[in-house]
Design a protein around this motif. Structure first.
Motif, PDB file in Angstrom:
ATOM      1  N   LYS A 104       0.782  -1.237   0.000  1.00  0.00           N
ATOM      2  CA  LYS A 104       0.000   0.000   0.000  1.00  0.00           C
ATOM      3  C   LYS A 104       0.813   1.286   0.000  1.00  0.00           C
ATOM      4  CE  LYS A 104      -3.941  -2.336   2.146  1.00  0.00           C
ATOM      5  NZ  LYS A 104      -4.840  -2.424   3.320  1.00  0.00           N
ATOM      6  N   PRO A 105       1.958   1.381   0.685  1.00  0.00           N
ATOM      7  CA  PRO A 105       2.691   2.655   0.681  1.00  0.00           C
ATOM      8  C   PRO A 105       3.124   3.121  -0.703  1.00  0.00           C
ATOM      9  CG  PRO A 105       3.461   1.286   2.490  1.00  0.00           C
ATOM     10  CD  PRO A 105       2.539   0.436   1.659  1.00  0.00           C
ATOM     11  N   GLN A 106       3.209   2.220  -1.680  1.00  0.00           N
ATOM     12  CA  GLN A 106       3.680   2.636  -3.003  1.00  0.00           C
ATOM     13  C   GLN A 106       2.654   3.472  -3.760  1.00  0.00           C
ATOM     14  OE1 GLN A 106       4.470  -0.880  -5.484  1.00  0.00           O
ATOM     15  NE2 GLN A 106       3.031  -2.037  -4.235  1.00  0.00           N
ATOM     16  N   TYR A 107       1.396   3.472  -3.301  1.00  0.00           N
ATOM     17  CA  TYR A 107       0.393   4.301  -3.983  1.00  0.00           C
ATOM     18  C   TYR A 107      -0.524   5.060  -3.018  1.00  0.00           C
ATOM     19  CZ  TYR A 107      -2.595   0.208  -3.083  1.00  0.00           C
ATOM     20  OH  TYR A 107      -3.274  -0.819  -2.491  1.00  0.00           O
ATOM     21  N   GLN A 108      -0.367   4.878  -1.710  1.00  0.00           N
ATOM     22  CA  GLN A 108      -1.164   5.626  -0.737  1.00  0.00           C
ATOM     23  C   GLN A 108      -0.287   6.704  -0.093  1.00  0.00           C
ATOM     24  OE1 GLN A 108      -3.311   3.217   2.090  1.00  0.00           O
ATOM     25  NE2 GLN A 108      -4.188   1.885   0.517  1.00  0.00           N
ATOM     26  N   ARG A 109      -0.612   7.973  -0.341  1.00  0.00           N
ATOM     27  CA  ARG A 109       0.219   9.082   0.092  1.00  0.00           C
ATOM     28  C   ARG A 109       0.396   9.139   1.607  1.00  0.00           C
ATOM     29  NH1 ARG A 109      -1.007  13.927   1.934  1.00  0.00           N
ATOM     30  NH2 ARG A 109      -3.216  13.597   1.466  1.00  0.00           N
ATOM     31  N   ILE A 110      -0.672   8.892   2.355  1.00  0.00           N
ATOM     32  CA  ILE A 110      -0.586   8.988   3.816  1.00  0.00           C
ATOM     33  C   ILE A 110       0.400   7.962   4.372  1.00  0.00           C
ATOM     34  CG2 ILE A 110      -1.881   8.692   5.952  1.00  0.00           C
ATOM     35  CD1 ILE A 110      -4.312   9.837   4.565  1.00  0.00           C
ATOM     36  N   LYS A 111       0.339   6.730   3.841  1.00  0.00           N
ATOM     37  CA  LYS A 111       1.275   5.700   4.299  1.00  0.00           C
ATOM     38  C   LYS A 111       2.696   6.014   3.848  1.00  0.00           C
ATOM     39  CE  LYS A 111      -1.672   1.638   5.032  1.00  0.00           C
ATOM     40  NZ  LYS A 111      -2.932   2.351   5.111  1.00  0.00           N
ATOM     41  N   GLN A 112       2.850   6.638   2.684  1.00  0.00           N
ATOM     42  CA  GLN A 112       4.178   7.042   2.232  1.00  0.00           C
ATOM     43  C   GLN A 112       4.798   8.032   3.212  1.00  0.00           C
ATOM     44  OE1 GLN A 112       3.763   8.607  -1.689  1.00  0.00           O
ATOM     45  NE2 GLN A 112       3.534   6.607  -2.683  1.00  0.00           N
ATOM     46  N   GLU A 113       4.002   9.004   3.618  1.00  0.00           N
ATOM     47  CA  GLU A 113       4.509  10.028   4.520  1.00  0.00           C
ATOM     48  C   GLU A 113       4.810   9.461   5.908  1.00  0.00           C
ATOM     49  OE1 GLU A 113       1.465  12.937   4.448  1.00  0.00           O
ATOM     50  OE2 GLU A 113       1.989  13.724   2.446  1.00  0.00           O
TER      51      GLU A 113
END
Length: 521
Positions: free
Chosen positions: A266-275
């Motif tokens: 999920k972090p590869q396309y979900q901005r909140i998880k990326q941050e």
């Protein structure tokens, strides 16, 4: 030669192999204890070789030298004996660190909990493997490692998973007799870049069992994503060491396949998880060390271009010009941090197709039987040539070329063995007929017995003229003379309980006449 030696020494420190060898409840009763002696799944033979030897050989061929082998505490003694005797001679270049965890056969521990517990022993990027994955000669572990090396260096990906094409039973009901056959896992992936985007989980099925719900952010970033429902998870994952730091934060995760890997996509396309998790999953490090890893990779630069640009690389009149063009496009792994491309946090995917060689996991009885049979198609049996072994084979015995007989096994007059694997130190009696079976070490098949499509645990004894059809026996099981079983899992507790019941019945019969006599008096 000097260059090769220096390259090998560097590869040694690059990855840590984490090899999991659990109880193997899916292979019961083969993995049930034989009295006080445990029967580890990892040491069950496939084509008369311990199952564990296949992944160990795979790891050694890839250049990895450090192996963390994790097994349940009750298996420590027998696994240690194997490592010190057989493994040390078969794989002298491997440094195997055997560690155990507290687990019972009734209460299993999830892979996530095991990784959290042993995370301090894993100081490098690591590859996680099960003890039951059997690979074809055409599929090397280096293929998975090379994709990981390339993409972590140039793209900032965090993991690479391996799925393989399901090899379904030839007959529709073939596997039903052995239990539940693992179903393919629905996944969404981008074929052009080899990116794993979504893995269907039991929670997803419970939430909506009829539809797969996907985020628009995923589809907008990967508009040509492909949905597949014909692949199986090999449970092979190559991960950055920093992935374990996030796993420590996710204490509620138990299964790496059903919980952590789906979340990691999920972090590869979900901005909140990326941050939130980007700095932990891909912290700023010295990229020159990653450049060293890439030197061991044989992945073509065209793959790098596809990964970053989602388009075909520009055509050029020669391979040399094409490589120069791609090198000018791709960033250098040793560039300054301010020029570095932000980490993608991607999860790469390697898909092995069945046409490229049969791969499977021996994680159910049917697969275990079929893997043994598969190896029979790769070899041809011939009678032993040394006088001692040849003397154990009666001249009138018939052994088909698509069979395998272990050393020190005696086959007596007019016995027939077809399409079967027979282990070491077994005795096959006169007129016995064995078809399509796997017989483990130290089994005794008495005269006139008939076995078809069965798996016999070690030390099993089959009485004269007994018949077993599509049965599985626990180690040490004894089949009485003339007994017949079909589609049964035979455990020692069954016949010991029956014997005790029979003894109690005899005692009651002995007591009854005395009671009648007392009443008549």
């Amino acid at each position: 030669m000097d260059f090769d030696e220096s390259s090998t020494s560097r590869v040694i420190q690059e990855f840590h192999a984490v090899l999991l060898a659990g109880f193997g409840n899916e292979l019961l009763p083969l993995t049930s204890n034989n009295g006080d002696e445990p029967c580890p799944k990892a040491l069950l033979p496939i084509a008369n070789r311990p199952m564990l030897e296949y992944p160990l050989a795979w790891v050694e061929q890839s250049g990895i030298r450090d192996v963390l082998l994790i097994c349940p505490a009750p298996h420590r003694s027998v696994m240690s004996n194997y490592i010190q005797s057989d493994a040390s001679s078969s794989f002298p270049s491997l440094r195997i660190d055997l560690q155990t965890y507290d687990e019972s056969q009734d209460l299993s521990v999830g892979t996530c909990a095991i990784l959290r517990h042993f995370s301090q022993r894993i100081q490098h990027d690591f590859v996680l493997l099960p003890c039951d994955f059997i690979h074809p000669p055409s599929f090397e572990l280096s293929q998975v490692l090379n994709k990981f090396r390339t993409e972590t260096t140039y793209d900032g990906s965090i993991a690479t998973a391996c799925f393989y094409e399901a090899h379904l039973p030839e007959k529709a009901g073939g596997a039903d007799e052995w239990g539940i056959f693992p179903a393919p896992v629905p996944i969404l992936w981008d074929e052009r870049t080899g990116t794993l985007l979504y893995v269907d989980t039991p929670d997803d099925v419970d939430h909506n069992g009829e539809e797969i719900e996907l985020r628009m952010s995923l589809l907008s970033k990967y508009p040509r994503a492909r949905l597949s429902a014909s692949l199986l998870d090999s449970h092979i994952y190559v991960c950055r060491r920093h992935v374990l730091d996030v796993l420590q934060q996710k204490a509620r995760f138990d299964s790496i396949r059903e919980e952590f890997i789906p979340w990691l996509c999920k972090p590869q396309y979900q901005r909140i998880k990326q941050e939130k998790y980007g700095a932990v999953l891909s912290p700023i490090t010295n990229a020159s060390s990653q450049g060293l890893a890439l030197k061991h990779s044989t992945v073509h630069l065209e793959d790098l271009y596809l990964t970053k640009h989602h388009t075909e690389p520009p055509s050029s009149p020669s391979d040399t010009q094409n490589e120069e063009t791609l090198r000018s496009i791709m960033p250098s792994p040793v560039q300054d941090q301010e020029e570095a491309v932000p980490a993608s946090l991607r999860v790469g995917l390697v898909v092995h197709r069945d046409v490229d060689g049969h791969a499977a996991r021996a994680n159910n009885l049917y697969a275990y039987l079929e893997l043994n049979r598969h190896f029979l198609t790769q070899t041809t049996y011939t009678l032993p040539t040394d006088p001692e072994s040849r003397a154990l084979m009666d001249q009138k015995a018939q052994v088909s070329s698509d069979s395998m007989i272990g050393r020190s096994t005696r086959v007596e007059e007019r016995a027939s063995i077809k399409r079967s694997v027979v282990g070491k130190h077994c005795v096959i009696g006169k007129m016995a007929k064995i078809v399509g079976c796997v017989i483990l070490d130290h089994c005794v098949i008495a005269d006139g017995a008939k076995l078809e499509g069965s798996i016999l645990g070690k030390n099993t004894k089959v009485g004269p003229k007994a018949e077993l059809i599509r049965c599985v026996t626990q180690s040490g099981y004894e089949v009485g003379a003339g007994e017949t079983y079909r589609n049964e899992k035979l455990e020692t507790s069954d016949w010991t309980a029956a014997a005790q019941s029979s003894e109690e019945g005899d005692e009651e019969e002995d007591e009854e006449p005395s009671a009648d006599e007392s009443s008549s008096e």
